[in-house]
Design a protein around this motif. Structure first.
Motif, PDB file in Angstrom:
ATOM      1  N   SER A   6      -3.953  36.634  40.179  1.00 15.76           N
ATOM      2  CA  SER A   6      -4.950  36.983  41.181  1.00 15.76           C
ATOM      3  C   SER A   6      -4.325  37.658  42.391  1.00 15.76           C
ATOM      4  O   SER A   6      -3.119  37.558  42.639  1.00 15.76           O
ATOM      5  N   PHE A   7      -5.180  38.362  43.115  1.00 12.83           N
ATOM      6  CA  PHE A   7      -4.838  38.936  44.407  1.00 12.83           C
ATOM      7  C   PHE A   7      -5.797  38.272  45.401  1.00 12.83           C
ATOM      8  O   PHE A   7      -6.863  38.832  45.717  1.00 12.83           O
ATOM      9  N   PRO A   8      -5.450  37.052  45.854  1.00 16.75           N
ATOM     10  CA  PRO A   8      -6.395  36.214  46.619  1.00 16.75           C
ATOM     11  C   PRO A   8      -6.953  36.875  47.875  1.00 16.75           C
ATOM     12  O   PRO A   8      -8.121  36.664  48.208  1.00 16.75           O
ATOM     13  N   ASN A   9      -6.160  37.657  48.566  1.00 25.02           N
ATOM     14  CA  ASN A   9      -6.624  38.274  49.806  1.00 25.02           C
ATOM     15  C   ASN A   9      -7.514  39.487  49.564  1.00 25.02           C
ATOM     16  O   ASN A   9      -8.123  40.017  50.497  1.00 25.02           O
ATOM     17  N   LEU A  10      -7.568  39.931  48.297  1.00 22.44           N
ATOM     18  CA  LEU A  10      -8.469  41.023  47.911  1.00 22.44           C
ATOM     19  C   LEU A  10      -9.657  40.503  47.104  1.00 22.44           C
ATOM     20  O   LEU A  10     -10.573  41.267  46.771  1.00 22.44           O
ATOM     21  N   GLY A  11      -9.620  39.210  46.793  1.00 25.54           N
ATOM     22  CA  GLY A  11     -10.704  38.609  46.025  1.00 25.54           C
ATOM     23  C   GLY A  11     -10.739  39.053  44.574  1.00 25.54           C
ATOM     24  O   GLY A  11     -11.795  39.106  43.951  1.00 25.54           O
ATOM     25  N   LEU A  12      -9.561  39.373  43.991  1.00 28.90           N
ATOM     26  CA  LEU A  12      -9.492  39.862  42.616  1.00 28.90           C
ATOM     27  C   LEU A  12      -8.784  38.847  41.723  1.00 28.90           C
ATOM     28  O   LEU A  12      -7.770  38.265  42.119  1.00 28.90           O
ATOM     29  N   GLU A  13      -9.311  38.633  40.522  1.00 32.74           N
ATOM     30  CA  GLU A  13      -8.691  37.736  39.559  1.00 32.74           C
ATOM     31  C   GLU A  13      -8.683  38.379  38.175  1.00 32.74           C
ATOM     32  O   GLU A  13      -9.641  39.055  37.786  1.00 32.74           O
ATOM     33  N   PHE A  14      -7.576  38.174  37.442  1.00 33.33           N
ATOM     34  CA  PHE A  14      -7.450  38.714  36.092  1.00 33.33           C
ATOM     35  C   PHE A  14      -6.891  37.622  35.189  1.00 33.33           C
ATOM     36  O   PHE A  14      -5.885  36.996  35.524  1.00 33.33           O
ATOM     37  N   LYS A  15      -7.543  37.411  34.049  1.00 40.10           N
ATOM     38  CA  LYS A  15      -7.035  36.443  33.090  1.00 40.10           C
ATOM     39  C   LYS A  15      -6.541  37.213  31.879  1.00 40.10           C
ATOM     40  O   LYS A  15      -7.335  37.672  31.057  1.00 40.10           O
ATOM     41  N   VAL A  16      -5.235  37.403  31.816  1.00 37.18           N
ATOM     42  CA  VAL A  16      -4.649  38.239  30.770  1.00 37.18           C
ATOM     43  C   VAL A  16      -3.401  37.590  30.178  1.00 37.18           C
ATOM     44  O   VAL A  16      -2.738  36.777  30.820  1.00 37.18           O
ATOM     45  N   GLY A  17      -3.097  37.994  28.951  1.00 32.87           N
ATOM     46  CA  GLY A  17      -1.871  37.555  28.301  1.00 32.87           C
ATOM     47  C   GLY A  17      -0.862  38.682  28.259  1.00 32.87           C
ATOM     48  O   GLY A  17      -1.081  39.750  28.830  1.00 32.87           O
TER      49      GLY A  17
END
Length: 287
Positions: A6-17
């Motif tokens: 995640s990029f918490p300060n941008l509000g972005l989350e990615f769930k990847v392998g």
């Protein structure tokens, strides 16, 4: 297994392998990203060759030279500067699936092979590389996202706007300091792969703005050396996985050399142009 990045300060989350499976075959995202980078770089080079009315066959040959030399060069560079490890794990030298490729090594060997090709074929080396280098820098911008999927090529701790949070269980290149700053099994770091990707895009834009004002063959290569060299020298200082010799970051030194060579090229060629123009002007006045 997919893990959250995640990029918490941008509000972005990615769930990847790190990979996916097709018909039972495991395919690494890293390899897919590199393949896409090569295709895009080649497309840009061919488009530029067409725009400048050059022979497509020459660039088909160059692409083959690059494909045969870039990956081995990138791996060789990495292994040389990590020899303390690989000297004890010889079989791992031929297993780059988890990373272990250094872009400078790929560029150096590819340039050397392509230079030999231009000498054999009696081609203009600087013109060819002016044509190729915009594609190269965009290829690097894309290729850096392979580091995202591999959870590598990041920097030290930060809580800045672009801070990236990832699980320490899958991160490659953690330092004791970062482990100490981790919370709940996650650590927040500089996404240096992202910084470099954005820097490469910026260098590409500068090239596109400048190409109509190009004075001599080699100008685009010099812009690449200066722009990428400055960016890499700064970004390399943030990374936790530097290749070093006696605590000196090899890629940082090489980046500074690129900047010096690029600036020197610009200065020398402009001095030569000034002298040539002045000589022509003086001759006209005498007549």
């Amino acid at each position: 297994m997919d893990k959250l990045i995640s990029f918490p300060n941008l509000g972005l989350e990615f769930k990847v392998g790190k990979s996916f499976t097709i018909f039972g075959l495991e395919i690494a995202y890293y390899g897919v990203i590199i393949a896409i980078a090569v295709l895009v770089a080649a497309a840009i080079a061919f488009a530029e060759a067409k725009r400048t009315k050059q022979d497509d066959e020459t660039y088909t040959d160059l692409l083959l030279c690059v494909l045969l030399s870039a990956i081995p060069g990138a791996r060789l560079y990495y292994v040389i500067f990590e020899w303390e490890y690989y000297s004890k794990h010889i079989s791992e030298i031929f297993n780059p699936r988890n990373g272990g490729l250094a872009i400078y090594g790929g560029i150096i060997l590819a340039v050397l092979v392509c230079y030999i090709y231009t000498r054999i074929k009696k081609k203009n080396f600087l013109l060819l590389f002016d044509t190729v280098v915009p594609g190269l820098v965009i290829g690097q911008a894309i290729g850096r996202w392979g580091n995202f999927f591999n959870r590598e090529a990041f920097g030290g701790y930060t809580d800045s706007l672009f801070a990236m949070e990832l699980p320490i269980s899958v991160a490659n290149g953690l330092t004791p300091e970062l482990i100490n700053k981790s919370m709940g099994g996650y650590v927040t770091v500089h996404p240096t792969f992202l910084y470099e990707s954005l820097a490469c895009v910026l260098v590409f834009i500068i090239m596109q703005l400048y190409k109509k004002h190009k004075k001599v063959d080699g100008d685009m290569v010099a812009i690449y050396m200066i722009g990428y060299g400055i960016a890499r020298a700064i970004i390399e200082g943030l990374r936790t996985d530097q290749l070093t010799v006696k605590d000196v970051a090899v890629s940082q030194v090489l980046s500074i050399i690129l900047v010096v060579v690029g600036i020197t090229f610009f200065v020398v060629t402009r001095i030569k142009m000034y002298k040539a123009n002045k000589k022509t002007s003086d001759a006209s006045e005498e007549v």
